[in-house]
Design an enzyme around this catalytic site. Structure first.
Site, PDB file in Angstrom:
ATOM      1  N   HIS A  96       0.908  -1.057   0.073  1.00 15.20           N
ATOM      2  CA  HIS A  96       0.077   0.015  -0.006  1.00 15.20           C
ATOM      3  C   HIS A  96       0.908   1.199  -0.135  1.00 15.20           C
ATOM      4  CE1 HIS A  96      -2.879   3.330   1.274  1.00 15.20           C
ATOM      5  NE2 HIS A  96      -3.665   2.392   0.633  1.00 15.20           N
ATOM      6  N   GLU A 144      -3.141   3.460  -7.592  1.00 10.58           N
ATOM      7  CA  GLU A 144      -3.656   4.656  -6.815  1.00 10.58           C
ATOM      8  C   GLU A 144      -2.396   5.747  -6.835  1.00 10.58           C
ATOM      9  OE1 GLU A 144      -6.198   2.974  -3.034  1.00 10.58           O
ATOM     10  OE2 GLU A 144      -4.002   3.000  -2.551  1.00 10.58           O
TER      11      GLU A 144
END
Ligand code: G3P
Length: 225
Positions: A96, A144
């Site tokens: 992440h 992202e």
């Protein structure tokens, strides 16, 4: 291996104060309720310390927010894929934006997850990184742009090309790897745009975790599926 039904809405709870203690289970239950009521596919990533409790209390897929590329043993403070599986998770986020890993470790973590039958969702910051990661054969890549994370403008509005380009390039490397997109996703229109751009779902956090009316937000998100 449990599979995520597509298109999927993956809600990453992060470690916001709203999901400390009972807050994580409360939010997971809301997502479970929305999944049942709207016949929609939701998966949730509770804070690590709540993983086991949430996984044993809801029927929707529960994912870990992170795993390390480490085997069980003397690895104090690390998280092995085996340990998240034992806690009841069916998969995990890897790399992440707020918990980056070195590329060789990402490759090992994906392989370890595969061996454990865990779903792997590797987060990336660009189409180029996505291409490199696709070669490791994860189940999903979630692209992202870091600068849009936590903001109010969805990646699908601010940078739709990153989504469509990632879908196109990843397909060339390994058509089995599905692409999700995230950062700033807040509503059904954003979800609809993500699917139109070729994504198999979205990964979002603040739009749900920090919502004043969680039920209403979940209902709105589902309207875009
Ligand atoms: O893991 C999802 C995330 O990084 C996007 O966060 O708050 O922009 O939906 P947010």
């Amino acid at each position: 291996m449990t599979e995520l039904k597509l298109p999927v809405i993956v809600v990453n709870f992060k470690v916001y104060s709203e999901v400390e203690g009972q807050g994580a289970l409360r939010l997971a239950k809301e997502c479970e309720r929305a999944a049942g009521e709207h016949k929609a596919s939701f998966a949730v990533c509770p804070p690590m310390v709540e993983l086991s409790k949430v996984a044993s209390s809801v029927t929707i897929p529960v994912l870990s927010q992170h795993v390390d590329a480490r085997s069980p043993g003397s690895i104090t403070g690390h998280v092995s894929p085996q340990s998240v599986k034992a806690a009841g998770a069916v998969g995990t986020l890897i790399n992440h934006s707020e918990h980056r890993m070195a590329m060789p470790d990402i490759a090992i973590a994906v392989k370890m997850c595969r061996e454990q039958g865990l779903i792997s969702i590797v987060c990336t910051d660009s189409s180029e990184t996505s291409v490199a990661v696709a070669a490791y054969g994860p189940d999903f890549i979630a692209v992202e742009p870091p600068e849009l994370i936590g903001g109010d403008i969805s990646v699908t509005t601010a940078d739709p090309q990153i989504v469509s380009r990632t879908v196109e390039l990843v397909k060339k490397v390994d058509p089995k790897v599905k692409v999700l997109c995230g950062a700033g996703v807040k509503n059904g229109a954003d979800v609809k745009a993500a699917l139109r751009l070729g994504a198999s779902g979205v990964l979002l956090a603040s739009g749900v975790v920090k919502a004043k009316d969680v039920k209403a937000v979940l209902k709105d998100l589902v309207s875009g599926l």
